[in-house]
Design a protein around this motif. Structure first.
Motif, PDB file in Angstrom:
ATOM      1  N   UNK A   1      -1.148   7.550   4.750  1.00  0.00           N
ATOM      2  CA  UNK A   1      -1.431   8.413   5.907  1.00  0.00           C
ATOM      3  C   UNK A   1      -1.843   7.555   7.117  1.00  0.00           C
ATOM      4  N   UNK A   2      -1.882   8.190   8.258  1.00  0.00           N
ATOM      5  CA  UNK A   2      -2.384   7.610   9.515  1.00  0.00           C
ATOM      6  C   UNK A   2      -1.498   6.523  10.104  1.00  0.00           C
TER       7      UNK A   2
ATOM      8  N   UNK B   1       0.809  -1.221   0.000  1.00  0.00           N
ATOM      9  CA  UNK B   1       0.000   0.000   0.000  1.00  0.00           C
ATOM     10  C   UNK B   1       0.841   1.269   0.000  1.00  0.00           C
ATOM     11  N   UNK B   2       0.521   2.199  -0.893  1.00  0.00           N
ATOM     12  CA  UNK B   2       1.142   3.528  -0.932  1.00  0.00           C
ATOM     13  C   UNK B   2       0.071   4.528  -1.360  1.00  0.00           C
ATOM     14  N   UNK B   3       0.395   5.808  -1.261  1.00  0.00           N
ATOM     15  CA  UNK B   3      -0.541   6.835  -1.734  1.00  0.00           C
ATOM     16  C   UNK B   3      -0.050   7.309  -3.100  1.00  0.00           C
TER      17      UNK B   3
ATOM     18  N   UNK C   1     -13.030 -11.835   2.867  1.00  0.00           N
ATOM     19  CA  UNK C   1     -11.967 -11.753   1.849  1.00  0.00           C
ATOM     20  C   UNK C   1     -10.932 -10.654   2.118  1.00  0.00           C
ATOM     21  N   UNK C   2     -11.155  -9.843   3.160  1.00  0.00           N
ATOM     22  CA  UNK C   2     -10.236  -8.729   3.461  1.00  0.00           C
ATOM     23  C   UNK C   2      -8.786  -9.225   3.549  1.00  0.00           C
ATOM     24  N   UNK C   3      -7.865  -8.501   2.897  1.00  0.00           N
ATOM     25  CA  UNK C   3      -6.449  -8.904   2.908  1.00  0.00           C
ATOM     26  C   UNK C   3      -5.631  -8.062   3.886  1.00  0.00           C
ATOM     27  N   UNK C   4      -6.329  -7.249   4.702  1.00  0.00           N
ATOM     28  CA  UNK C   4      -5.659  -6.456   5.754  1.00  0.00           C
ATOM     29  C   UNK C   4      -4.560  -5.545   5.198  1.00  0.00           C
ATOM     30  N   UNK C   5      -4.815  -4.935   4.049  1.00  0.00           N
ATOM     31  CA  UNK C   5      -3.819  -4.026   3.473  1.00  0.00           C
ATOM     32  C   UNK C   5      -3.800  -2.688   4.216  1.00  0.00           C
ATOM     33  N   UNK C   6      -4.910  -2.360   4.910  1.00  0.00           N
ATOM     34  CA  UNK C   6      -4.949  -1.126   5.699  1.00  0.00           C
ATOM     35  C   UNK C   6      -5.216   0.137   4.901  1.00  0.00           C
ATOM     36  N   UNK C   7      -5.532   0.016   3.606  1.00  0.00           N
ATOM     37  CA  UNK C   7      -5.801   1.232   2.823  1.00  0.00           C
ATOM     38  C   UNK C   7      -7.009   1.982   3.392  1.00  0.00           C
ATOM     39  N   UNK C   8      -7.999   1.214   3.875  1.00  0.00           N
ATOM     40  CA  UNK C   8      -9.204   1.855   4.416  1.00  0.00           C
ATOM     41  C   UNK C   8      -8.862   2.692   5.647  1.00  0.00           C
ATOM     42  N   UNK C   9      -8.059   2.124   6.561  1.00  0.00           N
ATOM     43  CA  UNK C   9      -7.686   2.892   7.756  1.00  0.00           C
ATOM     44  C   UNK C   9      -6.844   4.110   7.371  1.00  0.00           C
ATOM     45  N   UNK C  10      -6.003   3.955   6.333  1.00  0.00           N
ATOM     46  CA  UNK C  10      -5.157   5.080   5.908  1.00  0.00           C
ATOM     47  C   UNK C  10      -5.975   6.211   5.305  1.00  0.00           C
ATOM     48  N   UNK C  11      -7.194   5.914   4.850  1.00  0.00           N
ATOM     49  CA  UNK C  11      -8.026   6.957   4.234  1.00  0.00           C
ATOM     50  C   UNK C  11      -9.034   7.555   5.209  1.00  0.00           C
TER      51      UNK C  11
ATOM     52  N   UNK D   1     -13.290   4.850   2.943  1.00  0.00           N
ATOM     53  CA  UNK D   1     -12.814   3.460   3.073  1.00  0.00           C
ATOM     54  C   UNK D   1     -13.380   2.586   1.955  1.00  0.00           C
ATOM     55  N   UNK D   2     -14.659   2.775   1.642  1.00  0.00           N
ATOM     56  CA  UNK D   2     -15.272   1.953   0.585  1.00  0.00           C
ATOM     57  C   UNK D   2     -14.695   2.314  -0.784  1.00  0.00           C
ATOM     58  N   UNK D   3     -14.333   3.594  -0.959  1.00  0.00           N
ATOM     59  CA  UNK D   3     -13.809   4.004  -2.270  1.00  0.00           C
ATOM     60  C   UNK D   3     -12.395   3.481  -2.518  1.00  0.00           C
ATOM     61  N   UNK D   4     -11.615   3.266  -1.442  1.00  0.00           N
ATOM     62  CA  UNK D   4     -10.221   2.829  -1.670  1.00  0.00           C
ATOM     63  C   UNK D   4     -10.029   1.327  -1.524  1.00  0.00           C
TER      64      UNK D   4
END
Ligand code: FES
Length: 233
Positions: free
Chosen positions: A86-87, A58-60, A133-143, A195-198
């Protein structure tokens, strides 16, 4: 094609610019490997599977959290700006510390505590199925904007992953799982839908949070007035 890449380097606290020659079908992860191999071997970033499965890259990119290995160059506007998520605290360059994500999963105890008898069949709906199915990439928390003001918030990744535990009759601690959701301040969610968008798998964590809030309201564990909703969409 020649693309201009603006890359965040944390030891200099600035963006370095490169012109990189790439094929349109190559990915942001290919950009990073090209830069590391040809321009700067000290560049640090994470990757493992290179197939959108391990969730580690994950990156921005152009201000949006993405998986580097799933994001094609042809989908991006030039210049391509690559920054850490972020975050989460930055360790070096694009490598962020995932400890906070793991701590949140541990705090909400997101694992099965099975019944004494062995129930094998669990019929469920597609939302619950997909949350597996979540892969725990954390993009949702970062957004998620809530972390700017409250680090105790459970976060969309944990709320998504715990959902199955509140629904699955094979989990002996369904009620406790719901209480943990409440104690992780779910009502602070602003329903901005970032979170849903990313989410790279389209798992819609914000919708899951709405279901969980509705269940907590039904059980009298939170009141309707405590839930935020900006309803942008
Ligand atoms: Fe595994 Fe990108 S490297 S998801």
């Amino acid at each position: 094609m020649l693309v201009r890449v603006k890359l965040y380097r944390n030891h200099e606290s600035l963006f370095k610019e490169f012109d990189v020659s790439l094929e349109p079908n190559q990915t942001v992860l290919d950009i990073l490997y090209t830069l590391k191999e040809n321009y700067d071997p000290t560049l640090s970033f994470r990757s493992m599977c290179r197939a959108g499965i391990c969730g580690t890259c994950g990156v921005k990119v152009n201000a949006k959290p993405v998986l580097a290995c799933k994001t094609k160059v042809r989908e991006l506007e030039d210049p391509i700006t690559i920054e850490p998520l972020d975050n989460l605290p930055i360790i070096k360059d694009l490598v962020v510390d995932h400890s906070a994500l793991i701590e949140r999963l541990k705090k909400l105890r997101i694992w099965y505590e099975p019944l004494g008898n062995n129930l094998q069949i669990f019929k469920t709906n597609s939302m619950v199925e997909k949350s597996f199915e979540c892969i725990a990439c954390g993009l949702c928390d970062a957004s998620c904007p809530v972390f700017l003001t409250n680090q105790g918030f459970g976060g969309p990744m944990s709320f998504l992953r715990i959902y199955k535990l509140t629904q699955d009759p094979r989990n002996s601690k369904k009620e406790e799982s719901l209480l943990r959701i409440k104690n992780a301040y779910i009502q602070l969610c602003t329903h901005c839908k970032n979170c849903s968008m990313v989410c790279p798998l389209g798992l819609m964590p914000e919708s899951i949070i709405r279901f969980e809030e509705a269940e907590l309201i039904k059980k009298g564990l939170i009141s309707q007035s405590l839930t935020n909703s900006f309803d942008f969409f």
